[in-house]
Design an enzyme around this catalytic site. Structure first.
Site, PDB file in Angstrom:
ATOM      1  N   HIS A 145      -3.234  -5.190   1.880  1.00  0.00           N
ATOM      2  CA  HIS A 145      -2.590  -5.512   2.948  1.00  0.00           C
ATOM      3  C   HIS A 145      -2.585  -6.967   3.377  1.00  0.00           C
ATOM      4  CE1 HIS A 145      -2.386  -1.365   4.788  1.00  0.00           C
ATOM      5  NE2 HIS A 145      -3.029  -1.029   3.788  1.00  0.00           N
TER       6      HIS A 145
ATOM      7  N   ARG B 143      -2.353   7.396  -6.097  1.00  0.00           N
ATOM      8  CA  ARG B 143      -2.691   7.154  -4.870  1.00  0.00           C
ATOM      9  C   ARG B 143      -4.257   7.241  -4.787  1.00  0.00           C
ATOM     10  NH1 ARG B 143       0.234  11.541  -1.146  1.00  0.00           N
ATOM     11  NH2 ARG B 143      -1.116  10.085   0.452  1.00  0.00           N
TER      12      ARG B 143
ATOM     13  N   CYS C  68       0.895  -1.160   0.021  1.00  0.00           N
ATOM     14  CA  CYS C  68       0.030  -0.092  -0.143  1.00  0.00           C
ATOM     15  C   CYS C  68       0.812   1.423   0.057  1.00  0.00           C
ATOM     16  CB  CYS C  68      -1.037  -0.182   1.198  1.00  0.00           C
ATOM     17  SG  CYS C  68      -2.390   0.854   0.780  1.00  0.00           S
TER      18      CYS C  68
ATOM     19  N   GLU D 187      -1.100  -8.444   5.454  1.00  0.00           N
ATOM     20  CA  GLU D 187      -1.049  -8.758   7.005  1.00  0.00           C
ATOM     21  C   GLU D 187      -2.061  -8.764   7.659  1.00  0.00           C
ATOM     22  OE1 GLU D 187      -0.516  -5.878   5.509  1.00  0.00           O
ATOM     23  OE2 GLU D 187      -1.026  -4.177   6.657  1.00  0.00           O
TER      24      GLU D 187
HETATM   25  N1  GLN Z   1      -3.717   6.222   1.216  1.00  0.00           N
HETATM   26  C1  GLN Z   1      -2.431   6.237   1.587  1.00  0.00           C
HETATM   27  C2  GLN Z   1      -1.205   6.981   0.919  1.00  0.00           C
HETATM   28  O1  GLN Z   1      -1.588   7.506  -0.160  1.00  0.00           O
HETATM   29  C3  GLN Z   1      -1.983   4.422   1.606  1.00  0.00           C
HETATM   30  C4  GLN Z   1      -3.126   3.841   2.392  1.00  0.00           C
HETATM   31  C5  GLN Z   1      -2.270   2.546   3.027  1.00  0.00           C
HETATM   32  O2  GLN Z   1      -1.275   2.412   3.124  1.00  0.00           O
HETATM   33  N2  GLN Z   1      -3.368   1.762   3.465  1.00  0.00           N
HETATM   34  O3  GLN Z   1      -0.398   7.025   1.319  1.00  0.00           O
END
Ligand code: GLN
Length: 205
Positions: free
Chosen positions: A186, A121, A89, A188
Site C-alpha cells: 500500500h 490471495r 493489493c 498510499e
Molecule cells: N486480502 C484482501 C483480498 O484478498 C486484500 C487486502 C488489501 O487490499 N489490503 O482481497
C-alpha cells in the site's frame, strides 16, 4: 513588450475507484502531487480520466461492485486505450489474469485480466497478516521504499511481458506490463510518494 506566458502543464485526471476500501489516501497523495484525483463510482467517471487507481480493500466486494455498475468494462476499455492503471493489493488481485486455486477463488472470483499474472490471495500467511519492510526497488531510485503489506497477495506466475519491479522473500510484489502497474503493498500508507510518481509518469500526455 509581451512577457512570456508561463507553461501551463495539464493536470492529469485520475479516477480512484471508490467502491470500497482505501481510496481516500490515494486521492490525497495524488492531489499533493498535482493531479486532479477524484473518487469514481460510475463508468462515466472512469471514461473522463487519464489514469485509474484501483485501491486496496476486499477484492471480492470491489469486484462485485465493479461488475454491478459496469465499471469493470469501462476499466478494460480505458486499458485498451492505453490509459495508465495502477492496482494496489486488492486492486492488484483484480487486475490479475487468474487467482491461484485455494486462495479465495470461491465460485470463480472474476478479475479484469489486464495483467498476465496469477496471484495468491492472503499469501503471506497469518503470522504476516500485516507487516512493513524496506525494499530496494531500482525503478524508484537507490533509496529503499518503506512498504506496508496488509493481508497482501503475491505473484505466483507472470507472463513474458510482465516486468517484476520488486520482490519480497523472492515473491513478486510489484509489476508492470505496459501501461498497467500493480503492487501488493500500500504505497498510499507511507509518506514516500515515489510509487505514485512512477504511475503519473506513465500517463500519456
Ligand atoms: N486480502 C484482501 C483480498 O484478498 C486484500 C487486502 C488489501 O487490499 N489490503 O482481497
Amino acid at each position: 513588450m509581451s512577457t512570456p506566458r508561463p507553461t501551463i502543464t495539464k493536470r492529469p485526471k485520475i479516477a480512484v475507484v471508490a467502491m470500497q476500501g482505501d481510496f481516500e489516501k490515494h486521492i490525497q497523495m495524488l492531489l499533493r502531487l498535482g493531479a486532479e484525483a477524484y473518487p469514481a463510482r460510475t463508468s462515466a467517471e472512469i471514461e473522463r480520466a487519464d489514469g485509474i487507481v484501483l485501491p486496496g480493500g476486499e477484492s471480492t466486494t470491489i469486484g462485485k461492485l465493479l461488475a454491478r455498475y459496469g465499471v469493470d468494462e469501462a476499466i478494460k476499455t480505458a486499458a485498451g486505450q492505453g490509459k495508465a492503471i495502477y492496482g494496489t493489493c486488492a486492486g492488484l488481485i483484480l487486475l490479475a489474469r487468474e487467482i491461484a486455486a485455494g486462495t479465495g477463488q470461491r465460485g470463480g472470483q472474476p478479475t479484469l485480466g489486464l495483467l498476465d499474472i496469477v496471484v495468491a490471495r492472503n499469501a503471506f500467511g497469518r503470522q504476516r497478516d500485516s507487516f512493513e519492510a524496506e525494499l530496494k526497488i531500482p525503478v524508484l531510485g537507490p533509496e529503499p521504499l518503506h512498504t506496508v503489506f496488509i493481508r497482501a497477495p503475491y505473484i505466483v506466475e507472470a507472463g513474458p511481458e510482465v516486468e517484476i519491479l520488486a520482490a519480497y522473500e523472492s515473491k513478486g510484489i510489484f509489476v508492470r506490463q505496459g501501461n498497467i502497474l500493480g503492487s501488493a503493498f500500500h504505497p498510499e500508507l507511507s509518506d514516500d510518494d515515489r510509487t505514485h510518481r512512477l504511475f503519473l509518469s506513465q500517463i500519456a500526455t
